[in-house]
Design a protein around this motif. Sequence first.
Motif, PDB file in Angstrom:
ATOM      1  N   GLN B 111     -62.447  89.238  -1.355  1.00 24.02           N
ATOM      2  CA  GLN B 111     -62.034  88.758  -0.037  1.00 24.02           C
ATOM      3  C   GLN B 111     -63.238  88.136   0.647  1.00 24.02           C
ATOM      4  O   GLN B 111     -64.378  88.476   0.331  1.00 24.02           O
ATOM      5  N   SER B 112     -62.971  87.242   1.556  1.00 24.62           N
ATOM      6  CA  SER B 112     -64.030  86.667   2.379  1.00 24.62           C
ATOM      7  C   SER B 112     -64.197  87.575   3.595  1.00 24.62           C
ATOM      8  O   SER B 112     -63.303  87.680   4.423  1.00 24.62           O
ATOM      9  N   ALA B 163     -62.624  81.579  -9.762  1.00 20.34           N
ATOM     10  CA  ALA B 163     -61.328  81.151  -9.204  1.00 20.34           C
ATOM     11  C   ALA B 163     -61.335  81.283  -7.684  1.00 20.34           C
ATOM     12  O   ALA B 163     -60.782  80.437  -6.963  1.00 20.34           O
ATOM     13  N   ALA B 164     -61.998  82.326  -7.187  1.00 19.86           N
ATOM     14  CA  ALA B 164     -62.077  82.536  -5.733  1.00 19.86           C
ATOM     15  C   ALA B 164     -62.893  81.444  -5.045  1.00 19.86           C
ATOM     16  O   ALA B 164     -62.596  81.056  -3.913  1.00 19.86           O
ATOM     17  N   VAL B 165     -63.908  80.942  -5.732  1.00 21.56           N
ATOM     18  CA  VAL B 165     -64.713  79.844  -5.165  1.00 21.56           C
ATOM     19  C   VAL B 165     -63.816  78.625  -4.898  1.00 21.56           C
ATOM     20  O   VAL B 165     -63.922  77.973  -3.859  1.00 21.56           O
ATOM     21  N   PHE B 166     -62.908  78.361  -5.818  1.00 24.85           N
ATOM     22  CA  PHE B 166     -61.989  77.226  -5.618  1.00 24.85           C
ATOM     23  C   PHE B 166     -61.020  77.492  -4.462  1.00 24.85           C
ATOM     24  O   PHE B 166     -60.757  76.612  -3.644  1.00 24.85           O
ATOM     25  N   CYS B 167     -60.482  78.707  -4.394  1.00 25.36           N
ATOM     26  CA  CYS B 167     -59.445  79.003  -3.387  1.00 25.36           C
ATOM     27  C   CYS B 167     -60.015  79.277  -2.007  1.00 25.36           C
ATOM     28  O   CYS B 167     -59.291  79.205  -1.015  1.00 25.36           O
ATOM     29  N   ASN B 168     -61.281  79.631  -1.935  1.00 26.41           N
ATOM     30  CA  ASN B 168     -61.869  79.989  -0.648  1.00 26.41           C
ATOM     31  C   ASN B 168     -62.982  79.016  -0.251  1.00 26.41           C
ATOM     32  O   ASN B 168     -62.833  78.227   0.669  1.00 26.41           O
ATOM     33  N   ASN B 169     -64.091  79.009  -0.961  1.00 25.18           N
ATOM     34  CA  ASN B 169     -65.238  78.186  -0.562  1.00 25.18           C
ATOM     35  C   ASN B 169     -64.883  76.700  -0.534  1.00 25.18           C
ATOM     36  O   ASN B 169     -65.184  75.993   0.426  1.00 25.18           O
ATOM     37  N   PHE B 170     -64.239  76.234  -1.612  1.00 26.62           N
ATOM     38  CA  PHE B 170     -63.949  74.801  -1.703  1.00 26.62           C
ATOM     39  C   PHE B 170     -62.834  74.415  -0.730  1.00 26.62           C
ATOM     40  O   PHE B 170     -62.893  73.363  -0.080  1.00 26.62           O
ATOM     41  N   VAL B 171     -61.828  75.252  -0.625  1.00 19.61           N
ATOM     42  CA  VAL B 171     -60.753  74.986   0.341  1.00 19.61           C
ATOM     43  C   VAL B 171     -61.324  74.928   1.755  1.00 19.61           C
ATOM     44  O   VAL B 171     -61.032  74.005   2.524  1.00 19.61           O
ATOM     45  N   ASN B 172     -62.159  75.892   2.081  1.00 19.48           N
ATOM     46  CA  ASN B 172     -62.745  75.913   3.423  1.00 19.48           C
ATOM     47  C   ASN B 172     -63.574  74.658   3.685  1.00 19.48           C
ATOM     48  O   ASN B 172     -63.598  74.132   4.804  1.00 19.48           O
ATOM     49  N   HIS B 173     -64.220  74.166   2.649  1.00 22.21           N
ATOM     50  CA  HIS B 173     -65.007  72.943   2.831  1.00 22.21           C
ATOM     51  C   HIS B 173     -64.108  71.736   3.109  1.00 22.21           C
ATOM     52  O   HIS B 173     -64.453  70.867   3.914  1.00 22.21           O
TER      53      HIS B 173
END
Lengths: 254, 254
Positions: B111-112, B163-173
Amino acid sequence: MNIVIIGTGNTASVLGRKLKAAGHCIVQVYGRNSKDASELAYELATESTNYWNVVNKEADIYLLAVSDIAIGEIVRELHFPGKIIVHTAASVSKFILDKSSEHYGVFYPLQSLRKEIQALPDIPMIIDASDPTTLGQLKMLAMTISDSVTIADDEQRKKIHLAAVFCNNFVNHLYTLAENYCNKEGIEFKLLMPLIKETAGRVEFVSPGISQTGPAVRNDHATMEEHLKMLDAYPEMKKLYVLLSQSIYFEKVS
Amino acid sequence: MNIVIIGTGNTASVLGRKLKAAGHCIVQVYGRNSKDASELAYELATESTNYWNVVNKEADIYLLAVSDIAIGEIVRELHFPGKIIVHTAASVSKFILDKSSEHYGVFYPLQSLRKEIQALPDIPMIIDASDPTTLGQLKMLAMTISDSVTIADDEQRKKIHLAAVFCNNFVNHLYTLAENYCNKEGIEFKLLMPLIKETAGRVEFVSPGISQTGPAVRNDHATMEEHLKMLDAYPEMKKLYVLLSQSIYFEKVS
């Protein structure tokens, strides 16, 4: 108001449901495909047609909820002077409608609409019109189905759409890539659901630029190198990983 | 259980709150910065220290919620044979802890986490351990704070994180880029909130690969060309627009 809906796709269906739920009368559905048209008409408790010559001429508003290309074809058939004719497209100028009536406009739903989902989402409405009277009427109509009504001209509407492409189409594609990766690597994609929800929900309270986390923003080369190695079998993801990470870091230092 | 929390950042704070809310006793908070440590300790109704030699030696679990780099430094200080020592990092092997105790493991929150947000999010817990007994204890502990507990080894955990980097970090960017664009173009970013929520919420019900919409997936060159022109003043967004659109189309035809 009395409304004729032209089109049977996602936008036609969901706006039709919203308008009906708000108490308007859908007097007719036009669709090229008679089966689709009669299905939507049945749902909206009205009649349908696939002939231009029997389109009801007594409605207040004609709602063209069709593909961008089809709008140009339809306006050649649709001449209802004195009536309001609107399209629902982000990227098509309102002036395409000026031969069909002197009262025309745009009724663009800023939402991803899918007719197979019955729950009606909140839909910010972006509107525009040929003249102040029509604009006033469209605003009233929009306010019956939405708490968020914004007036925007062709250019501004296109910009809103472009921002929406980033927040919706591109975001959804990142979810798709993550889901594919999970499926291939034996990870349950559902595990990521709370993270996806939290990421989207947080934007409402914290500017996303402030809440950025992850290896790229902290310039954690070790983790990024490892991730890139793990993506050797996923060239599409790898290219995006590099470019998005660069963009995150660039955003931070600029 | 009696828990010593080592660290005072987002993970330490939010896991600390979750564990306390679940009825566990946080017996101590260790932090390098004594002010941060005493603040978190105050919130968790316990004591704090910034000296290794006074760390409570009677706890059941020592939770290292610190940066990846700090884990390596701390394990040199932390030797509590017979106790359970866990870290919370996605990308660090559990074996880094094997000098500190014979019972060690990983307690990774998928989770973030942001300590300034008081509402506690759902946190899927990804766990691992040195031995079945420790794994059982960590599983019990995780189940007191989460409905979703998954056992995953070092390699699998790294994949989940990617997978979380794509769904969270990249999405947020992408949200960040859209917000910057809106600010510069005089569009209220808040307009996009319902779309952002719908996009994220839909993933739970429909596979994102199926629900992809937008100009790229329908290969609408006219709109994409226009968008690229509109992005002339935004080179970072433009590069991403091209690559993401290509990737969406590639995904469709492959």
